[in-house]
Design a protein around this motif. Structure first.
Motif, mmCIF file in Angstrom:
data_model
loop_
_atom_site.group_PDB
_atom_site.id
_atom_site.type_symbol
_atom_site.label_atom_id
_atom_site.label_comp_id
_atom_site.label_asym_id
_atom_site.label_seq_id
_atom_site.Cartn_x
_atom_site.Cartn_y
_atom_site.Cartn_z
ATOM 1 N N LEU A 33 -11.959 8.686 -7.862
ATOM 2 C CA LEU A 33 -11.088 9.849 -7.956
ATOM 3 C C LEU A 33 -10.590 10.165 -6.551
ATOM 4 C CD1 LEU A 33 -10.304 11.729 -10.321
ATOM 5 C CD2 LEU A 33 -12.023 13.313 -9.424
ATOM 6 N N LEU A 34 -9.284 10.135 -6.373
ATOM 7 C CA LEU A 34 -8.749 10.266 -5.011
ATOM 8 C C LEU A 34 -8.612 11.735 -4.614
ATOM 9 C CD1 LEU A 34 -7.617 8.551 -2.618
ATOM 10 C CD2 LEU A 34 -5.360 9.015 -3.558
ATOM 11 N N SER A 35 -9.268 12.116 -3.552
ATOM 12 C CA SER A 35 -9.036 13.396 -2.878
ATOM 13 C C SER A 35 -8.937 14.594 -3.813
ATOM 14 C CB SER A 35 -7.742 13.317 -2.059
ATOM 15 O OG SER A 35 -7.700 12.122 -1.311
ATOM 16 N N LEU B 157 0.857 -1.192 0.000
ATOM 17 C CA LEU B 157 0.000 0.000 0.000
ATOM 18 C C LEU B 157 0.891 1.241 0.000
ATOM 19 C CD1 LEU B 157 -2.575 -1.026 2.768
ATOM 20 C CD2 LEU B 157 -2.923 -1.116 0.292
ATOM 21 N N TRP B 158 0.579 2.188 -0.881
ATOM 22 C CA TRP B 158 1.283 3.463 -0.872
ATOM 23 C C TRP B 158 1.031 4.185 0.435
ATOM 24 C CZ3 TRP B 158 4.606 3.549 -4.519
ATOM 25 C CH2 TRP B 158 4.331 3.016 -5.778
ATOM 26 N N ILE B 159 2.002 4.909 0.895
ATOM 27 C CA ILE B 159 1.772 5.790 2.042
ATOM 28 C C ILE B 159 1.237 7.107 1.479
ATOM 29 C CG2 ILE B 159 2.794 6.918 4.050
ATOM 30 C CD1 ILE B 159 4.930 4.686 4.054
ATOM 31 N N HIS B 160 0.003 7.423 1.878
ATOM 32 C CA HIS B 160 -0.699 8.588 1.344
ATOM 33 C C HIS B 160 -0.283 9.850 2.104
ATOM 34 C CE1 HIS B 160 -3.730 10.983 -0.461
ATOM 35 N NE2 HIS B 160 -4.695 10.816 0.411
ATOM 36 N N GLY B 161 0.194 9.639 3.304
ATOM 37 C CA GLY B 161 0.621 10.786 4.085
ATOM 38 C C GLY B 161 0.878 10.381 5.511
ATOM 39 N N VAL B 162 1.310 11.346 6.262
ATOM 40 C CA VAL B 162 1.606 11.136 7.671
ATOM 41 C C VAL B 162 0.889 12.250 8.415
ATOM 42 C CG1 VAL B 162 3.462 11.400 9.358
ATOM 43 C CG2 VAL B 162 3.795 9.945 7.362
ATOM 44 N N ARG B 163 0.178 11.873 9.487
ATOM 45 C CA ARG B 163 -0.653 12.849 10.163
ATOM 46 C C ARG B 163 -0.405 12.683 11.656
ATOM 47 N NH1 ARG B 163 -6.493 13.005 11.390
ATOM 48 N NH2 ARG B 163 -6.552 10.770 11.073
ATOM 49 N N ALA B 164 -0.209 13.766 12.354
ATOM 50 C CA ALA B 164 -0.039 13.672 13.801
ATOM 51 C C ALA B 164 -1.398 13.392 14.418
ATOM 52 C CB ALA B 164 0.537 14.970 14.348
ATOM 53 N N VAL B 165 -1.427 12.387 15.281
ATOM 54 C CA VAL B 165 -2.688 12.061 15.938
ATOM 55 C C VAL B 165 -2.451 12.191 17.428
ATOM 56 C CG1 VAL B 165 -4.391 10.256 16.329
ATOM 57 C CG2 VAL B 165 -3.303 10.474 14.088
ATOM 58 N N ALA C 132 -6.660 18.099 -3.622
ATOM 59 C CA ALA C 132 -5.765 18.394 -4.733
ATOM 60 C C ALA C 132 -5.708 19.888 -5.036
ATOM 61 C CB ALA C 132 -6.216 17.625 -5.972
ATOM 62 N N ARG C 133 -6.872 20.535 -4.994
ATOM 63 C CA ARG C 133 -6.919 21.970 -5.315
ATOM 64 C C ARG C 133 -6.018 22.753 -4.359
ATOM 65 N NH1 ARG C 133 -9.743 21.529 -9.964
ATOM 66 N NH2 ARG C 133 -11.237 19.877 -9.660
ATOM 67 N N ARG C 134 -5.912 22.263 -3.128
ATOM 68 C CA ARG C 134 -5.088 22.959 -2.158
ATOM 69 C C ARG C 134 -3.594 22.751 -2.417
ATOM 70 N NH1 ARG C 134 -6.408 20.420 2.613
ATOM 71 N NH2 ARG C 134 -8.424 19.687 1.854
ATOM 72 N N SER C 135 -3.245 21.570 -2.959
ATOM 73 C CA SER C 135 -1.812 21.285 -3.040
ATOM 74 C C SER C 135 -1.183 21.649 -4.385
ATOM 75 C CB SER C 135 -1.509 19.819 -2.684
ATOM 76 O OG SER C 135 -2.537 18.979 -3.111
ATOM 77 N N PHE D 144 0.273 13.304 -3.212
ATOM 78 C CA PHE D 144 -0.114 14.425 -2.351
ATOM 79 C C PHE D 144 1.018 14.839 -1.420
ATOM 80 C CE2 PHE D 144 -3.877 12.750 -4.189
ATOM 81 C CZ PHE D 144 -4.719 13.842 -4.370
ATOM 82 N N PRO D 145 1.611 13.877 -0.695
ATOM 83 C CA PRO D 145 2.763 14.284 0.117
ATOM 84 C C PRO D 145 3.941 14.744 -0.756
ATOM 85 C CG PRO D 145 2.486 11.891 0.160
ATOM 86 C CD PRO D 145 1.255 12.465 -0.482
ATOM 87 N N LEU D 146 4.043 14.212 -1.967
ATOM 88 C CA LEU D 146 5.104 14.657 -2.874
ATOM 89 C C LEU D 146 4.887 16.128 -3.236
ATOM 90 C CD1 LEU D 146 7.519 14.142 -4.825
ATOM 91 C CD2 LEU D 146 5.823 13.453 -6.550
#
Ligand SMILES: Cc1cc2nc3c(=O)[nH]c(=O)nc-3n(C[C@H](O)[C@H](O)[C@H](O)COP(=O)(O)OP(=O)(O)OC[C@H]3O[C@@H](n4cnc5c(N)ncnc54)[C@H](O)[C@@H]3O)c2cc1C
Ligand SMILES: Cc1cc2nc3c(=O)[nH]c(=O)nc-3n(C[C@H](O)[C@H](O)[C@H](O)COP(=O)(O)OP(=O)(O)OC[C@H]3O[C@@H](n4cnc5c(N)ncnc54)[C@H](O)[C@@H]3O)c2cc1C
Ligand SMILES: Cc1cc2nc3c(=O)[nH]c(=O)nc-3n(C[C@H](O)[C@H](O)[C@H](O)COP(=O)(O)O)c2cc1C
Ligand SMILES: Cc1cc2nc3c(=O)[nH]c(=O)nc-3n(C[C@H](O)[C@H](O)[C@H](O)COP(=O)(O)O)c2cc1C
Ligand code: FES
Ligand code: FES
Lengths: 271, 278, 271, 278
Positions: B149-151, B54-62, B155-158, B124-126
């Motif tokens: 369609l992913l996120s 699985l691709w890592i889509h991102g890292v988020r502080a929880v 996308a508009r933000r990044s 996205f993280p890229l």
């Protein structure tokens, strides 16, 4: 045979170049590291798909991809030796002469503890390798390797079908092998019908039976057991059946820390 | 590059968005080592020995947990379905981050990021890293339909400019990446193209990039058995820097490779990535 | 061979007396029911433990417990026939003469569609049965059974190791068998070392390979495939490999409705 | 006797009491067919083909669901641990009710019910049926220690007299069933004895009952592979009504058999039931 600080050995073809496991700290405490089966020249390996999943098993026909002896000696072996690992180099080939030549050159390389001859490839012909599963051919190859191996012990990894395993073990030890590896891949087929090997926990009872056959027929021959080992209890079952050491293969693909964990458990962890 | 870890993660949240299940997984140490383009190999139920990548889509502080991994699962087979059904609190054996990450440009250049289906996840993280380096980020997102369609909002933000194509025309333009990539690339005047998606899509992107004189970095999915470089079950035919044809391991020498180095035609026979148009 | 309305058959020794499955509605739509392997006299079966669990498999050495021919003919067969089931009676014995005698008496009993000779028992000697795994002995037994079977087709369930399966299939069809059953238990061992058979999904790739060997060597011989089948997809893999029918065994022990479910799926359920 | 069913149940509740996990499972049709002494065979995780047998401890109406099964699990191995960890809502493949139930006396006689560890489970619904028929119910409950004593409080409600023995003396008398059963039987003047527990306990009870001239019904646990009568993996050596020694299937001709018909000595070598004193 070689002297192992711990009876848990990484099986041929399941430990990569060693670096991948080392990066995960997954070679710690193991008894020895067996390389994939090396050939004289580089090999690209067979076509995809090479591996399929079956219940508690993997069916595989990789075609022995490898760098060839030259590059192995230049880039892989020195690193393994430097890590302080006990290195067993597995070898294969397309002819008796190729086996002998590989053995000759390995015998001159520093740091190797033993050679292992892969006599159990269930899909040898499909990949242009010499099919040495028949005991007669197996003995021939082992004799040629032993002649070139100088002082290095030679381990013979014999075909593991109940029918022929004891006979195979007998002829290869007659030919000079110091020990036999019992429980390699069972002859199976990929979903598209290509010949392949079945490994993993699914085959453990078959491998254990094979170890029993060899021990009963040849009580004096050291046996290294393998086939489906994924827990310390599995390893103990093979040791209890009389094996002097065990090899862990497929389980590493599922959890790369398996061999290190079993080694630690056997070395005095919780039983 | 930091070494990967083998560890037991825990599912912190699991929610459905369109066709995908978004999982947040705490896996101490893995998130800290993450770079865009790397993946995790996850173990699924007891009888299945091959691992699922699985691709890592991102890292988020929880809160209370430190950084957690964000994963996107498209339930297409037994393993991905099993993963999509994991309840909150479930434990997951995983290894990661694995593989070669996207290489970042040394200069602040214009970039185009092309992603199809769930495989857009690592883009996205890229995009974030590229913007931090002052690179202009253009995004081309593709999917069979809106649900896949992913996120697109995120996308508009990044990105500076976002182009969307769907096979059925349910959002954005109707069509495929191959139809539009040359135009989008020209418009963005991108010097570096990053792509993730099914093999035919990557092939098209690599070809267009090469024609346009842009660098391309493609994230290639091949069936992985171990994901860790041990089994050689993931042959990827390439041409080395020395011009010699070789077969490398997609998991270890990839998954991200230069688009002009892949022998795409020889990959055609292998199974295309899930999530692309059939 | 017998004419089957559906290719899914209950395997020998895994369907009890038939009544247990019928009580669960689990014989509905199946192609045929194979009995456990019957012997002339009642047999108590072997000592406990008889069965052990292994990953995706069962290792078993039951010793063919059974009521003997007399009681079978009086109490079990009539019920099976009355249910409208296509009944295949499996048989075994301690001598060629016993096999022949059992066949002779079965040939006179009404309602049986075929006989099946169990030539694959991996633990025969331990249980006082004739070890007929060697092709020569297998052919002898089959010839004797065929002689007595009158018009009943005789199915030969041959040993399923890749090495000998094609040869075994050839000699038993030469001896008069109408079809071969391929994919029975693999020779393994119970945890305490007693010889036993390994069955279940773990062995499917081995069984499929054996079917391939027989089809390649003997394209004219009907093959009934078995070994680890637990889903319609598994059954299709065997049919695609050229089997005319499949048998379901171990899966019934885990889920008694498996055969009926696969039969329904193949008969036009969702594919 | 109604036929058993193969079905998918759902865990409605799961709670820990002492050493045991008490599960309530809806399994439409199974509860309706229940008689005390029968069991269910449950499938556990993917690689394990042998089924796990569990006594039916009772049937309880649960709002909106109809009657549900009550099961008691002692987590001793991989299968029972897996079962004990099933969350509420989890699905369970099961077959039941299986096996021969306890035979009920035709007359309202005095009875003694002897249960050790989790195996006391089927005795509670049995006590209810016996009381409905006017039988006097005396209960002898045994366990290694208090944590393994099943439902001692409930016991007081269902029986006229309750005797408790534990190996460590933590509740009731210190000792074993074998130590006390003759005395309890005499005091109860029981004509029928029902027993469930490890083999040595059943053997002792059967012997004492025979000496006292009482009928005994023992619920014998043998390792079961299928539980449904298909595999012959559960040999139980008995003497038939015709005086002939036979081997029957513990799951189908048992689990409840007359105590004077079992060849106990030949069972000694087989694995004792879990839950008994070590
Ligand atoms: C580097 C990489 C990253 C990935 N990232 C994601 C992701 O973020 N989200 C997601 O949903 N999926 C992702 N995939 C695809 C995902 O790993 C496969 O769809 C999954 O393994 C299929 O497993 P399954 O049991 O559900 O289906 P099945 O199709 O039954 O899979 C059975 C086997 O086939 C192999 N396989 C099947 N399809 C693929 C494929 N497209 N690529 C690689 N192997 C395959 C798997 O290794 C598995 O062992 C990724 C694949 C790779 C190689
Ligand atoms: C009729 C019957 C009713 C039972 N009722 C209950 C109950 O209500 N609650 C409960 O906690 N346990 C009960 N048991 C025991 C329970 O079935 C076993 O403890 C369980 O199968 C062990 O599985 P495991 O994987 O946890 O342990 P393991 O010991 O690893 O079991 C592995 C295998 O051994 C067999 N086995 C091990 N111990 C036993 C045993 N004592 N009896 C039968 N088979 C065994 C199982 O079939 C299993 O396949 C019952 C057993 C029988 C025969
Ligand atoms: C992917 C894969 C590659 C293998 N490559 C080799 C090899 O190069 N040489 C060899 O002797 N055995 C090879 N084997 C066999 C293993 O070393 C081992 O003997 C066998 O798989 C049984 O053990 P296991 O069940 O623990 O894997 C390979 C096995 C697998 C699964
Ligand atoms: C418990 C058990 C008992 C069996 N008894 C017999 C038997 O009596 N005769 C026979 O020919 N095969 C017997 N078999 C073998 C099965 O019929 C079948 O050929 C084999 O198990 C492989 O198929 P499977 O994996 O579907 O079980 C038995 C198998 C099991 C598991
Ligand atoms: S998946 Fe095993 S080496 Fe790449
Ligand atoms: S457990 Fe299978 S017949 Fe009793």
């Amino acid at each position: 045979m070689i002297d192992l600080p711990n009876p848990v050995v990484v099986a041929a073809g399941c430990g990569g170049t060693g670096r991948e496991l080392a990066a995960l700290g997954a070679l710690e405490g193991i008894g020895a590291f067996t390389t994939r089966s090396l050939t004289l020249n580089p090999r690209a390996g067979g076509p995809a798909p090479r591996i399929a999943e079956t219940p508690s098993g993997l069916v595989h026909s990789t075609g022995l991809p490898g760098p060839g002896l030259e590059i192995f000696l230049a880039t892989e072996l020195p690193w393994l030796v430097q890590q302080g690992l006990r290195v067993v180099v597995s070898l294969s080939g397309a002819s008796v002469a190729e086996h002998a030549e590989v053995a000759r050159r390995l015998a001159q390389a520093p740091g190797i503890r033993a050679l292992e001859v892969d006599l159990a490839v269930p899909d040898a012909r499909a990949h242009g390798l010499l099919d040495v599963r028949e005991p007669f051919h197996a003995a021939n190859v082992v004799a040629a390797v032993v002649r070139e191996a100088q002082d290095l012990p030679v381990l013979a990894k014999v075909r593991s079908d109940v029918l022929r395993v004891a006979e195979s073990a007998r002829v290869v030890t007659d030919a000079g092998a110091s020990a036999v590896v019992v429980g390699g891949p069972q002859a199976a087929a990929l979903p598209d019908g290509r010949p392949a090997g079945l490994s993993g926990p699914a085959v453990l009872p078959l491998a254990l039976r094979c170890v029993g056959e060899v021990r009963a027929a040849l009580p004096g021959v050291p046996v290294i057991g393998c086939g489906g080992i994924s827990t310390a209890a599995d390893a103990r079952a093979f040791l209890d059946a009389g094996a002097v050491a065990v090899q862990v293969g497929t389980a590493l693909l599922h959890d790369p820390t398996t061999a290190a964990r079993i080694a630690a458990d056997l070395a005095g962890g919780p039983s | 590059m930091k070494a990967p870890l083998h560890t037991t993660g825990e599912v912190l949240s699991s929610k459905r968005v369109g066709a995908y299940q978004h999982l947040t997984v705490v896996a101490p140490g893995v998130a800290e080592r993450f770079r865009p383009g790397t993946f995790v190999a996850v173990s699924v139920d007891g009888t299945r020995l091959a691992r699922r990548a699985l691709w890592i889509h991102g890292v988020r502080a929880v809160g209370g947990h430190g950084p957690a991994l964000q994963l996107v699962v498209e339930p297409v087979g037994p393993g991905t379905r099993w993963l999509a059904e994991r309840p909150v609190g479930a434990r997951l054996e995983l290894t990661g981050p694995l593989g070669r990450a996207f290489a970042l440009p040394k200069e602040p250049v214009a970039t185009l990021l092309v992603g199809e289906g769930y495989a857009a996840a690592p883009l996205f993280p890229l995009a974030e890293r590229l913007r931090e380096r002052g690179c202009q980020v253009n995004l081309l997102l593709a999917a069979p339909d809106e649900r896949h369609l992913l996120s697109a909002l995120e996308a508009r933000r990044s990105a500076r400019a976002v182009t969307v194509v769907t096979a059925d025309g349910s959002v954005g333009r109707r069509g495929s990446v191959a139809d539009v990539v040359a135009g989008v690339l020209a418009q963005a005047a991108a010097e570096v193209v990053y792509a993730a998606g099914p093999v035919p899509t990557l092939h098209a992107v690599a070809a267009v990039a090469e024609q346009a004189g842009a660098w391309s970095q493609t994230a290639v999915e091949q069936p992985l058995t171990c994901g860790t470089g041990l089994c050689h079950g993931c042959p990827l035919p390439v041409v080395g820097e020395d011009g010699v044809a070789r077969v490398v391991r997609a998991c270890t020498e990839g998954p991200v490779v230069r688009g002009d180095r892949v022998r795409w035609a020889e990959l055609a026979g292998t199974r295309p990535g899930a999530g692309g148009p059939a």
